[in-house]
Design a protein around this motif. Sequence first.
Motif, PDB file in Angstrom:
ATOM      1  N   ILE A 295       0.543   3.366  -2.041  1.00 20.43           N
ATOM      2  CA  ILE A 295      -0.586   2.674  -1.412  1.00 20.43           C
ATOM      3  C   ILE A 295      -1.905   3.093  -2.078  1.00 20.43           C
ATOM      4  CG2 ILE A 295      -1.895   2.340   0.735  1.00 20.43           C
ATOM      5  CD1 ILE A 295       0.833   0.992   0.754  1.00 20.43           C
TER       6      ILE A 295
ATOM      7  N   GLY B 140       9.614   2.003  -0.594  1.00 19.78           N
ATOM      8  CA  GLY B 140       9.215   1.477   0.716  1.00 19.78           C
ATOM      9  C   GLY B 140      10.278   0.648   1.415  1.00 19.78           C
ATOM     10  N   PHE B 141      11.453   1.235   1.617  1.00 23.48           N
ATOM     11  CA  PHE B 141      12.560   0.511   2.255  1.00 23.48           C
ATOM     12  C   PHE B 141      12.139  -0.095   3.596  1.00 23.48           C
ATOM     13  CE2 PHE B 141      16.508   0.763   4.974  1.00 23.48           C
ATOM     14  CZ  PHE B 141      17.153  -0.319   4.387  1.00 23.48           C
ATOM     15  N   ASP B 142      12.309  -1.401   3.693  1.00 26.18           N
ATOM     16  CA  ASP B 142      12.034  -2.152   4.930  1.00 26.18           C
ATOM     17  C   ASP B 142      10.550  -2.256   5.275  1.00 26.18           C
ATOM     18  OD1 ASP B 142      14.606  -2.905   5.412  1.00 26.18           O
ATOM     19  OD2 ASP B 142      14.830  -1.833   7.317  1.00 26.18           O
ATOM     20  N   ILE B 143       9.667  -1.640   4.470  1.00 25.81           N
ATOM     21  CA  ILE B 143       8.241  -1.725   4.825  1.00 25.81           C
ATOM     22  C   ILE B 143       7.371  -2.352   3.732  1.00 25.81           C
ATOM     23  CG2 ILE B 143       8.404   0.252   6.411  1.00 25.81           C
ATOM     24  CD1 ILE B 143       6.625   1.782   4.289  1.00 25.81           C
ATOM     25  N   PHE B 144       7.820  -2.317   2.463  1.00 25.10           N
ATOM     26  CA  PHE B 144       7.021  -2.882   1.372  1.00 25.10           C
ATOM     27  C   PHE B 144       7.643  -4.182   0.862  1.00 25.10           C
ATOM     28  CE2 PHE B 144       5.404   1.453  -0.515  1.00 25.10           C
ATOM     29  CZ  PHE B 144       4.534   1.590   0.547  1.00 25.10           C
TER      30      PHE B 144
ATOM     31  N   ILE C 247      11.969   4.967   8.524  1.00 25.89           N
ATOM     32  CA  ILE C 247      11.287   3.706   8.204  1.00 25.89           C
ATOM     33  C   ILE C 247       9.989   3.579   9.005  1.00 25.89           C
ATOM     34  CG2 ILE C 247      11.460   1.178   8.400  1.00 25.89           C
ATOM     35  CD1 ILE C 247      14.548   1.612   7.903  1.00 25.89           C
TER      36      ILE C 247
ATOM     37  N   VAL D   5       5.425   6.929  -0.686  1.00 29.04           N
ATOM     38  CA  VAL D   5       4.837   5.794   0.040  1.00 29.04           C
ATOM     39  C   VAL D   5       3.307   5.928   0.041  1.00 29.04           C
ATOM     40  CG1 VAL D   5       4.521   4.844   2.376  1.00 29.04           C
ATOM     41  CG2 VAL D   5       6.828   5.198   1.464  1.00 29.04           C
TER      42      VAL D   5
ATOM     43  N   PHE E 287       0.127  -5.621   7.172  1.00 27.69           N
ATOM     44  CA  PHE E 287      -1.182  -5.729   6.536  1.00 27.69           C
ATOM     45  C   PHE E 287      -1.016  -5.825   5.031  1.00 27.69           C
ATOM     46  CE2 PHE E 287      -0.425  -1.152   6.987  1.00 27.69           C
ATOM     47  CZ  PHE E 287      -0.754  -0.654   5.733  1.00 27.69           C
ATOM     48  N   LYS E 288      -2.008  -6.425   4.382  1.00 31.17           N
ATOM     49  CA  LYS E 288      -1.994  -6.592   2.931  1.00 31.17           C
ATOM     50  C   LYS E 288      -2.729  -5.448   2.252  1.00 31.17           C
ATOM     51  CE  LYS E 288      -2.593 -10.655   0.881  1.00 31.17           C
ATOM     52  NZ  LYS E 288      -2.935 -12.085   0.575  1.00 31.17           N
ATOM     53  N   VAL E 289      -2.248  -5.096   1.078  1.00 32.27           N
ATOM     54  CA  VAL E 289      -2.878  -4.053   0.278  1.00 32.27           C
ATOM     55  C   VAL E 289      -3.346  -4.695  -1.029  1.00 32.27           C
ATOM     56  CG1 VAL E 289      -2.425  -1.914  -0.994  1.00 32.27           C
ATOM     57  CG2 VAL E 289      -1.391  -2.269   1.249  1.00 32.27           C
ATOM     58  N   PRO E 290      -4.604  -4.494  -1.405  1.00 37.32           N
ATOM     59  CA  PRO E 290      -5.069  -5.066  -2.678  1.00 37.32           C
ATOM     60  C   PRO E 290      -4.291  -4.460  -3.851  1.00 37.32           C
ATOM     61  CG  PRO E 290      -6.741  -3.622  -1.697  1.00 37.32           C
ATOM     62  CD  PRO E 290      -5.646  -3.751  -0.693  1.00 37.32           C
TER      63      PRO E 290
ATOM     64  N   ASP F   2       3.422  -5.395  13.148  1.00 37.49           N
ATOM     65  CA  ASP F   2       2.099  -5.172  12.565  1.00 37.49           C
ATOM     66  C   ASP F   2       2.239  -5.123  11.047  1.00 37.49           C
ATOM     67  OD1 ASP F   2      -0.536  -4.554  12.058  1.00 37.49           O
ATOM     68  OD2 ASP F   2      -0.355  -2.439  12.621  1.00 37.49           O
TER      69      ASP F   2
ATOM     70  N   VAL G 159       2.513  -4.522   3.666  1.00 39.80           N
ATOM     71  CA  VAL G 159       3.188  -3.421   4.353  1.00 39.80           C
ATOM     72  C   VAL G 159       3.560  -3.881   5.754  1.00 39.80           C
ATOM     73  CG1 VAL G 159       2.965  -1.067   5.261  1.00 39.80           C
ATOM     74  CG2 VAL G 159       1.874  -1.677   3.096  1.00 39.80           C
ATOM     75  N   VAL G 160       4.819  -3.693   6.116  1.00 40.88           N
ATOM     76  CA  VAL G 160       5.231  -3.880   7.503  1.00 40.88           C
ATOM     77  C   VAL G 160       5.104  -2.510   8.168  1.00 40.88           C
ATOM     78  CG1 VAL G 160       7.034  -4.698   9.060  1.00 40.88           C
ATOM     79  CG2 VAL G 160       6.894  -5.622   6.738  1.00 40.88           C
ATOM     80  N   ARG G 161       3.948  -2.263   8.778  1.00 39.15           N
ATOM     81  CA  ARG G 161       3.710  -0.934   9.355  1.00 39.15           C
ATOM     82  C   ARG G 161       4.629  -0.668  10.529  1.00 39.15           C
ATOM     83  NH1 ARG G 161       1.883   1.652  13.376  1.00 39.15           N
ATOM     84  NH2 ARG G 161       1.260  -0.247  14.453  1.00 39.15           N
TER      85      ARG G 161
ATOM     86  N   ILE H 169      -2.928   5.772   5.037  1.00 38.84           N
ATOM     87  CA  ILE H 169      -3.623   5.772   3.748  1.00 38.84           C
ATOM     88  C   ILE H 169      -4.505   4.527   3.616  1.00 38.84           C
ATOM     89  CG2 ILE H 169      -3.340   5.732   1.234  1.00 38.84           C
ATOM     90  CD1 ILE H 169      -2.588   8.399   2.481  1.00 38.84           C
TER      91      ILE H 169
ATOM     92  N   MET I 294       7.429   5.989   7.606  1.00 42.09           N
ATOM     93  CA  MET I 294       6.884   5.523   6.319  1.00 42.09           C
ATOM     94  C   MET I 294       5.855   4.432   6.544  1.00 42.09           C
ATOM     95  SD  MET I 294      10.000   5.540   3.528  1.00 42.09           S
ATOM     96  CE  MET I 294      10.809   4.089   4.187  1.00 42.09           C
ATOM     97  N   GLY I 295       6.120   3.548   7.516  1.00 41.61           N
ATOM     98  CA  GLY I 295       5.152   2.498   7.832  1.00 41.61           C
ATOM     99  C   GLY I 295       3.813   3.089   8.253  1.00 41.61           C
ATOM    100  N   ASN I 296       3.871   4.140   9.057  1.00 49.15           N
ATOM    101  CA  ASN I 296       2.629   4.774   9.513  1.00 49.15           C
ATOM    102  C   ASN I 296       1.937   5.557   8.406  1.00 49.15           C
ATOM    103  OD1 ASN I 296       2.655   3.709  12.067  1.00 49.15           O
ATOM    104  ND2 ASN I 296       3.917   5.344  12.909  1.00 49.15           N
ATOM    105  N   VAL I 297       2.721   6.178   7.526  1.00 50.92           N
ATOM    106  CA  VAL I 297       2.126   6.862   6.372  1.00 50.92           C
ATOM    107  C   VAL I 297       1.345   5.857   5.520  1.00 50.92           C
ATOM    108  CG1 VAL I 297       2.721   7.904   4.141  1.00 50.92           C
ATOM    109  CG2 VAL I 297       3.719   8.814   6.241  1.00 50.92           C
ATOM    110  N   ALA I 298       1.952   4.709   5.274  1.00 56.07           N
ATOM    111  CA  ALA I 298       1.270   3.659   4.506  1.00 56.07           C
ATOM    112  C   ALA I 298       0.029   3.180   5.246  1.00 56.07           C
ATOM    113  CB  ALA I 298       2.229   2.493   4.256  1.00 56.07           C
ATOM    114  N   GLY I 299       0.162   3.018   6.559  1.00 57.11           N
ATOM    115  CA  GLY I 299      -0.963   2.553   7.372  1.00 57.11           C
ATOM    116  C   GLY I 299      -2.118   3.550   7.383  1.00 57.11           C
TER     117      GLY I 299
ATOM    118  N   GLN J 123      -9.703   1.916   3.607  1.00 58.19           N
ATOM    119  CA  GLN J 123     -10.427   0.684   3.951  1.00 58.19           C
ATOM    120  C   GLN J 123     -11.373   0.884   5.127  1.00 58.19           C
ATOM    121  OE1 GLN J 123      -6.966  -1.856   4.487  1.00 58.19           O
ATOM    122  NE2 GLN J 123      -7.278  -2.808   2.487  1.00 58.19           N
TER     123      GLN J 123
END
Lengths: 309, 309
Positions: free
Chosen positions: B210, B18-22, A200, B206, B162-165, B160, B152-154, A210, A203-208, A215
Amino acid sequence: MDSIKIFAPATVANVACGFDIFGFAVDAPGDEVIVRKRTDKQIVITQITGDEGKLTYDISKNTVSVPILKYLQYTQISEGFDIELHKKMPLGSGLGSSSASSVAGVFAVNELLGKPLVSKDLLPFSMEGERVACGSAHADNVAPALLGGFVVVRSYNPLDVFKVPTPSELFVTIVHPDIEVNTKDARHILRNEVSMKNTIAQMGNVAGMIAGLMQADYQLIANSMIDFIIEPVRAILIPEFFEVKNAALDAGALGCSISGAGPSIFAFSKGLETAEKVGIAMKSSFEKVGIIANAYVSGINQEGPKIIG
Amino acid sequence: MDSIKIFAPATVANVACGFDIFGFAVDAPGDEVIVRKRTDKQIVITQITGDEGKLTYDISKNTVSVPILKYLQYTQISEGFDIELHKKMPLGSGLGSSSASSVAGVFAVNELLGKPLVSKDLLPFSMEGERVACGSAHADNVAPALLGGFVVVRSYNPLDVFKVPTPSELFVTIVHPDIEVNTKDARHILRNEVSMKNTIAQMGNVAGMIAGLMQADYQLIANSMIDFIIEPVRAILIPEFFEVKNAALDAGALGCSISGAGPSIFAFSKGLETAEKVGIAMKSSFEKVGIIANAYVSGINQEGPKIIG
């Protein structure tokens, strides 16, 4: 056109949090391959330099020729080529050395034949070079070497890769210490299971990563450069890893981790000046304990292989 | 201003890969909370509707009041409030019901007090409502309910998000079957370990999700909506899951998976018309086996909680 000279770039795979899925290309170092048409149908490696005699001239076993053989088989083109391979980076360095050779070779042949395939379609053949080099057909070095830029291998089955735009002020510092890590060993020490908690977090860091790259959010990139899965295990294969990493962070790097299977270590920085400072700090951290190290500073190479002659 | 009425949206957590992060917020359904200043310092839940008598009036145990208590404690504000909670969505549905109540309550109080905190800073308090509801302070429903959009819950430590458009033509269909799944059970059946192979595949998706959302690449979103870790396990708790999923895909959905811990199922579609067709197909797939289901179709709610009176 009867002959062509191609440069293909070194690549950094994994990129902290993206084990087996992230990779990017750099401007230097890289390998050079010269391919010449022959009058017969033979494939011959005529010269290899820069390998200290370590690479084979056997075309069924060299990473530069195997993708060419697979390519010719697939396209059913019956032509012969002489191949010169000039290694311009250390072998077994974690910089995608075998990938650069694989990509340069098959890219050269495709160019010489008038581009019957687009670059992206060369990926499966290039991956066969990886299979020769490390036992499995990974794409996280090959894909960025071939396509340039920061590449995600979303899926291996079916194979699906895509490029992610990167911010213009993102620079990479790579430091290669003069020690050896075998890629196969670096794979074998990894566990086959990952805790749900680490999965988990990763995955959060992978999303972060990207979102940060897309951005141009340097703080988000920095925050996301934490590897819970691979770095803690592989770091033990690299003497002084944590000291070098801390030196990079202290010098202003956004983050720092192992390049591929190591022993090279890479760092991201905002701005060329910081990236250069980071390189000096990392290099001197290795040298403090008597390990000779080379530092490279580069932007993200967006181009991939290029014709240089 | 002595009283305020707030709507806070339902949310879809996990979002396939995105279990627990999206998580993302929808326009409907959602909960409504009315908060009125009292002349004394008491916090009182005066009315709860729509819960079939299942929720407690004990302010130390209700998800609407716990975040308010934590907020007042943190801000050291000594005020009293009457709270009315109007549940407009089913409990235990996998739609972030408890999160909507948590967010609506603390958002209402913060507004009534003249916004001493910005919305994002309300997150830790809202998460305390989750702790009451499901035993741990998860953020993947609370954060999108509070901030709107795709979130995303990074990282949880430090927190931490953040929002993703999201692309404008992305619509969601949610179908809630009239069956019960306990969130705690849905967590307990998950394994504590994930294979390295599935971790890598999930990370790839993931990253794809994104990039797909940010580039409005609907095909990439579709390709990335594969869950190797959670769906295969939790699907067994939802009768007809795979039939309903196939019905959604056959009707043109980009992808379909479990909403949060279930039993609600969500699908993404390109365009409102497709999303509506998908809803009819999913609902009728449940009804074929005698399960009554409600369908909701919505865009991605970008706003989060809003003042409605």
